[in-house]
Design an enzyme around this catalytic site. Sequence first.
Site, PDB file in Angstrom:
ATOM      1  N   HIS A  83       0.931  -1.214   0.063  1.00 17.17           N
ATOM      2  CA  HIS A  83      -0.146   0.107   0.042  1.00 17.17           C
ATOM      3  C   HIS A  83       0.857   1.363   0.031  1.00 17.17           C
ATOM      4  O   HIS A  83       1.955   1.294   0.733  1.00 17.17           O
ATOM      5  CB  HIS A  83      -0.958   0.042   1.152  1.00 17.17           C
ATOM      6  CG  HIS A  83      -2.095   1.110   1.329  1.00 17.17           C
ATOM      7  ND1 HIS A  83      -1.689   2.281   1.513  1.00 17.17           N
ATOM      8  CD2 HIS A  83      -3.492   0.958   0.815  1.00 17.17           C
ATOM      9  CE1 HIS A  83      -3.047   2.931   1.280  1.00 17.17           C
ATOM     10  NE2 HIS A  83      -3.912   2.127   0.867  1.00 17.17           N
ATOM     11  N   GLU A 155      -2.682   2.710  -7.403  1.00 17.58           N
ATOM     12  CA  GLU A 155      -2.718   3.690  -6.462  1.00 17.58           C
ATOM     13  C   GLU A 155      -2.176   4.848  -7.199  1.00 17.58           C
ATOM     14  O   GLU A 155      -0.849   5.112  -7.006  1.00 17.58           O
ATOM     15  CB  GLU A 155      -2.351   3.477  -5.083  1.00 17.58           C
ATOM     16  CG  GLU A 155      -3.253   2.344  -4.355  1.00 17.58           C
ATOM     17  CD  GLU A 155      -2.494   2.348  -3.009  1.00 17.58           C
ATOM     18  OE1 GLU A 155      -3.261   2.749  -2.060  1.00 17.58           O
ATOM     19  OE2 GLU A 155      -1.360   1.934  -2.869  1.00 17.58           O
TER      20      GLU A 155
END
Length: 237
Positions: A83, A155
């Site tokens: 992430h 992302e």
Amino acid sequence: MNNDLAATKTLISELIELKKTSNTEIMIAPTFVNLLEASKLLKETSIKVVSQNMHYAESGAFTGEISAKMLKAVGVNAVILGHSERREYFNEDDLILKEKVDKALQESMEVIFCFGEQLDDRNSENHFKVVESQIKNALFHLPSSSWKSVILAYEPVWAIGTGLTATPAEAQEMHAFIREQLADVSAKIATQTRVLYGGSVKPGNAVELLGQPNIDGALVGGASLKAEDFLGIINAG
């Protein structure tokens, strides 16, 4: 790092009700201390519980870390790795993430692998190279048989909580590029691997984003903390 136990239980109870009206696959990733309770509450449902992170070691002197076996022991069989916040604030690089991916797959866990460029990368038109290297360095050593357990999540870091927004066309462009990189492994993997979009997805932009041909779903951040907003995104899929 949101939602204490009471808030987590409330959100889960609302999601269980909402799920009855949707066929979309739903995964939630509570904080570590709420994983066991979430697993118990969702045991009889199709909603999966996912960990936000894990360590690559099986055990040892890694105070504060959580292993794959510990996660599996409380009913968690999937993990988010790479992430953007783990990369930025905790200095997780491609080598560390490669080890984490290997360990998760070794333990028969499903991996949601995140990657994406910073604003400087995009402004310098280096965004494709950054994304390509992040994927290849951490994943392209895997045998073809492992890819069935891998979900990708793009992302664009510059579009998360900054006020800037990736247009559906920009998101689709990158997702198409990612699909091209997967084709270097095999055409089957390029076709079958799910690629999620994770750039500030909200009910207001979900329909257009998820309508793009190479976007298979969403990695949802803040909007997942409100059941009504999360439902709006779920129904958009």
